[in-house]
Structure formats: C-alpha cells, structure tokens
Design a protein around this motif. Structure first.
Motif, short mmCIF file in Angstrom:
data_model
loop_
_atom_site.label_atom_id
_atom_site.label_comp_id
_atom_site.label_asym_id
_atom_site.label_seq_id
_atom_site.Cartn_x
_atom_site.Cartn_y
_atom_site.Cartn_z
N ILE A 194 2.40 18.21 -18.44
CA ILE A 194 1.60 17.80 -17.28
C ILE A 194 0.61 18.89 -16.92
O ILE A 194 -0.58 18.62 -16.69
CB ILE A 194 2.51 17.46 -16.09
N ASP A 195 1.08 20.14 -16.88
CA ASP A 195 0.18 21.25 -16.53
C ASP A 195 -0.95 21.38 -17.53
O ASP A 195 -2.09 21.69 -17.17
CB ASP A 195 0.96 22.56 -16.43
N HIS A 196 -0.66 21.12 -18.80
CA HIS A 196 -1.72 21.17 -19.82
C HIS A 196 -2.76 20.08 -19.55
O HIS A 196 -3.96 20.34 -19.58
CB HIS A 196 -1.11 21.00 -21.21
N GLU A 197 -2.28 18.86 -19.25
CA GLU A 197 -3.19 17.75 -18.96
C GLU A 197 -4.07 18.06 -17.75
O GLU A 197 -5.24 17.69 -17.71
CB GLU A 197 -2.39 16.48 -18.67
N LEU A 198 -3.49 18.72 -16.75
CA LEU A 198 -4.20 19.01 -15.50
C LEU A 198 -5.02 20.30 -15.56
O LEU A 198 -5.77 20.59 -14.63
CB LEU A 198 -3.20 19.10 -14.33
N GLY A 199 -4.85 21.07 -16.62
CA GLY A 199 -5.55 22.35 -16.72
C GLY A 199 -4.98 23.41 -15.78
O GLY A 199 -5.69 24.33 -15.38
N GLU A 200 -3.71 23.27 -15.43
CA GLU A 200 -3.03 24.21 -14.52
C GLU A 200 -2.53 25.42 -15.30
O GLU A 200 -1.45 25.41 -15.87
CB GLU A 200 -1.86 23.52 -13.81
N ARG A 201 -3.31 26.46 -15.31
CA ARG A 201 -2.96 27.65 -16.10
C ARG A 201 -1.76 28.40 -15.51
O ARG A 201 -0.91 28.89 -16.25
CB ARG A 201 -4.17 28.56 -16.21
N TYR A 202 -1.71 28.52 -14.19
CA TYR A 202 -0.59 29.23 -13.57
C TYR A 202 0.73 28.49 -13.84
O TYR A 202 1.73 29.11 -14.20
CB TYR A 202 -0.80 29.40 -12.07
N GLY A 203 0.72 27.17 -13.68
CA GLY A 203 1.91 26.37 -13.95
C GLY A 203 2.37 26.52 -15.38
O GLY A 203 3.57 26.62 -15.66
N ARG A 204 1.42 26.56 -16.31
CA ARG A 204 1.77 26.74 -17.72
C ARG A 204 2.40 28.11 -17.95
O ARG A 204 3.37 28.24 -18.68
CB ARG A 204 0.55 26.56 -18.62
N MET A 205 1.85 29.14 -17.31
CA MET A 205 2.38 30.48 -17.49
C MET A 205 3.84 30.55 -17.00
O MET A 205 4.71 31.05 -17.69
CB MET A 205 1.51 31.49 -16.73
N VAL A 206 4.09 30.01 -15.82
CA VAL A 206 5.44 30.04 -15.26
C VAL A 206 6.38 29.21 -16.14
O VAL A 206 7.52 29.62 -16.41
CB VAL A 206 5.43 29.53 -13.80
N GLY A 207 5.92 28.07 -16.61
CA GLY A 207 6.74 27.24 -17.49
C GLY A 207 7.08 27.93 -18.79
O GLY A 207 8.20 27.83 -19.29
N LEU A 208 6.12 28.64 -19.36
CA LEU A 208 6.38 29.35 -20.60
C LEU A 208 7.40 30.46 -20.40
O LEU A 208 8.22 30.73 -21.29
CB LEU A 208 5.08 29.92 -21.17
N ILE A 209 7.40 31.09 -19.23
CA ILE A 209 8.43 32.10 -18.94
C ILE A 209 9.80 31.44 -18.91
O ILE A 209 10.77 31.97 -19.48
CB ILE A 209 8.12 32.81 -17.60
N THR A 210 9.91 30.27 -18.29
CA THR A 210 11.18 29.55 -18.26
C THR A 210 11.62 29.17 -19.66
O THR A 210 12.79 29.30 -20.02
CB THR A 210 11.07 28.29 -17.37
N MET A 211 10.67 28.69 -20.48
CA MET A 211 10.99 28.33 -21.86
C MET A 211 11.53 29.56 -22.61
O MET A 211 12.48 29.45 -23.37
CB MET A 211 9.75 27.79 -22.58
N GLY A 212 10.93 30.70 -22.38
CA GLY A 212 11.39 31.92 -23.03
C GLY A 212 12.80 32.29 -22.61
O GLY A 212 13.63 32.67 -23.44
N ALA A 213 13.09 32.17 -21.32
CA ALA A 213 14.42 32.50 -20.81
C ALA A 213 15.47 31.55 -21.40
O ALA A 213 16.53 31.99 -21.86
CB ALA A 213 14.44 32.44 -19.29
N ALA A 214 15.18 30.26 -21.39
CA ALA A 214 16.13 29.29 -21.93
C ALA A 214 16.21 29.42 -23.45
O ALA A 214 17.29 29.36 -24.03
CB ALA A 214 15.71 27.87 -21.55
N GLY A 215 15.09 29.65 -24.09
CA GLY A 215 15.07 29.78 -25.55
C GLY A 215 15.80 31.00 -26.04
O GLY A 215 16.38 31.00 -27.13
N SER A 216 15.83 32.07 -25.24
CA SER A 216 16.53 33.28 -25.67
C SER A 216 18.03 33.05 -25.75
O SER A 216 18.74 33.77 -26.43
CB SER A 216 16.23 34.44 -24.72
N THR A 217 18.50 32.00 -25.07
CA THR A 217 19.92 31.67 -25.10
C THR A 217 20.24 30.64 -26.16
O THR A 217 21.31 30.65 -26.75
CB THR A 217 20.35 31.14 -23.72
N THR A 218 19.30 29.74 -26.44
CA THR A 218 19.57 28.64 -27.36
C THR A 218 18.93 28.83 -28.73
O THR A 218 19.08 27.99 -29.59
CB THR A 218 19.04 27.31 -26.77
N GLY A 219 18.18 29.88 -28.92
CA GLY A 219 17.44 30.08 -30.18
C GLY A 219 15.96 29.99 -29.90
O GLY A 219 15.54 30.03 -28.75
N PRO A 220 15.16 29.85 -30.92
CA PRO A 220 13.70 29.80 -30.71
C PRO A 220 13.29 28.68 -29.76
O PRO A 220 13.75 27.56 -29.88
CB PRO A 220 13.14 29.55 -32.13
#
Length: 95
Positions: free
Chosen positions: A64-90
């Motif tokens: 959704i953030d990509h569709e809307l061009g929301e750069r801040y939302g994407r940045m925060v989401g990517l941080i969450t993906m990194g935190a969750a991904g560090s536990t589950t793998g890539p």
C-alpha cells in the motif's frame, strides 16, 4: 484499545481490535490508515512471536505504501520486515 492490550501483554485482544480497525478503514477506502493498521498488526505479531504473520501483514502494508508513494511508511515497514526476517530467515524480497 489495541495498544492498551499490547502494553498489557494481551496480544490476542490487540489483534482483535486491529482486525476491527482494518475492516473499518477498508470499508471507508482510506488506504493510508489501512497501511498503518497493517503495520501495527505486524508489530503486535512480532511481539507475540508470530513472525510469519508479521511478515505477511507488513508486506501488505508495504504494498500500500508503495502504491501511495509513502516513503516513510515503507522505511518503517522495511525495518519491521528486517526484525521479523532475522528470526525466520531471509526477509521476503520487497520493492
């Protein structure tokens, strides 16, 4: 209400409130608020240990953030993906 449940350690209650919020914002068509609710859902899922669920919720928020061009939302989401991904793998590949 979702955040109260979260701080009290009641993840299921928090997710229930967020699911109701998601239904309401989807019905209203407010995409930015939908993205925020999905991101918050992912945060609660991380805290509850549901890392796969967190990756899914956050990926939807990122789309959704990509569709809307929301750069801040994407940045925060990517941080969450990194935190969750560090536990589950890539973390899943995102845009």
């Amino acid at each position: 209400m979702a955040m109260f449940g979260l701080h009290l350690g009641d993840h299921r209650d928090s997710l229930d409130h967020l699911d109701r919020a998601l239904a309401a914002v989807r019905e209203s068509g407010r995409r930015r608020e939908e993205s925020i609710a999905l991101w918050l859902r992912g945060q609660v899922q991380v805290m509850a240990g549901d890392y796969e669920g967190a990756l899914h919720s956050t990926a939807l928020s990122l789309e959704i953030d990509h569709e809307l061009g929301e750069r801040y939302g994407r940045m925060v989401g990517l941080i969450t993906m990194g935190a969750a991904g560090s536990t589950t793998g890539p973390a899943r590949r995102t845009r």
